[in-house]
Design a protein around this motif. Structure first.
Motif, mmCIF file in Angstrom:
data_model
loop_
_atom_site.group_PDB
_atom_site.id
_atom_site.type_symbol
_atom_site.label_atom_id
_atom_site.label_comp_id
_atom_site.label_asym_id
_atom_site.label_seq_id
_atom_site.Cartn_x
_atom_site.Cartn_y
_atom_site.Cartn_z
ATOM 1 N N ASP A 95 0.768 -1.088 0.047
ATOM 2 C CA ASP A 95 -0.209 -0.150 -0.035
ATOM 3 C C ASP A 95 0.738 1.240 -0.165
ATOM 4 O O ASP A 95 0.685 2.364 -0.841
ATOM 5 N N TRP A 98 2.741 1.629 -3.457
ATOM 6 C CA TRP A 98 1.601 1.909 -4.707
ATOM 7 C C TRP A 98 1.239 3.304 -4.431
ATOM 8 O O TRP A 98 0.969 4.113 -5.502
ATOM 9 N N GLU A 108 -1.999 3.830 -12.330
ATOM 10 C CA GLU A 108 -2.151 2.469 -11.627
ATOM 11 C C GLU A 108 -2.002 1.712 -13.230
ATOM 12 O O GLU A 108 -2.562 1.955 -14.347
ATOM 13 N N GLY A 112 -0.382 -5.389 -10.324
ATOM 14 C CA GLY A 112 0.730 -4.966 -9.570
ATOM 15 C C GLY A 112 1.749 -4.015 -10.254
ATOM 16 O O GLY A 112 2.782 -3.748 -9.659
ATOM 17 N N CYS A 114 2.538 -0.436 -12.062
ATOM 18 C CA CYS A 114 2.139 0.986 -12.023
ATOM 19 C C CYS A 114 3.404 1.749 -12.697
ATOM 20 O O CYS A 114 4.424 1.304 -12.894
ATOM 21 N N LYS A 153 -3.718 -2.883 -8.023
ATOM 22 C CA LYS A 153 -2.805 -3.069 -6.771
ATOM 23 C C LYS A 153 -3.000 -4.516 -6.284
ATOM 24 O O LYS A 153 -4.157 -4.881 -6.085
#
Length: 167
Positions: A95, A98, A108, A112, A114, A153
């Motif tokens: 978290d 991200w 995003e 997973g 980004c 995420k």
């Protein structure tokens, strides 16, 4: 420039934001640091086109790994063909990275992945995810992979539930 400690060092190319990017990355990873900054001179200006005195390179370390950020103009762009992978031990760590990487214009992506505000691709990857999707129990691994493929995420608890057949 200091003599490199590492035989191979990734060079990340920016359009005037090498210093800003290096400072941002160093702020994310504990124990990381800016090693050295160099500046353009008038020599070679007809080739490099950069303003004398502007930042040319920033050598920095993330988690003990050396990187070089280079300001070289708008003709060089990052693509997903190269990404940096962050192995995370907890959902809180996922978290945190991200949120930081997708803030201020970051984006995003699926599974997973980004991009940060500079366009560099990252994979924010829980180590638990890797254990599950590479399990010798192919049914469990398949369920974990299927759950991950639906995410941006990574949510470790949801993937664990799918892995165990509870989702």
């Amino acid at each position: 420039m200091s003599i490199a400690k590492q035989k191979i060092t990734p060079c990340l190319i920016y359009d005037g934001k090498a210093d800003e990017a290096a400072k941002f990355y160093v702020s994310l990873f504990p124990g990381s640091r800016i090693v050295e900054t160099s500046h353009y001179s008038e020599v070679g200006q007809d080739q490099h086109g950069q303003k004398p005195g502007s930042v040319m390179t920033v050598a920095f370390e993330l988690e003990g790994l050396s990187f070089l950020a280079l300001n070289a103009g708008p003709m060089f762009k990052f693509t997903e063909a190269v990404s940096l992978m962050i192995y995370c031990d907890s959902q809180a760590e996922v978290d945190r990275y991200w949120s930081a990487l997708t803030a201020d214009g970051g984006q995003e992506g699926p599974c997973g992945w980004c991009k940060d505000r500079f366009g560099l691709s990252w994979q924010v990857t829980p180590t638990k995810l890797l254990e599950m999707v590479t399990s010798k129990d192919t049914a469990k691994a398949g369920r974990a992979m299927g759950a991950m493929m639906q995410m941006k995420k990574i949510d470790i608890a949801k993937i664990e539930a799918a892995y165990e057949g509870r989702a």
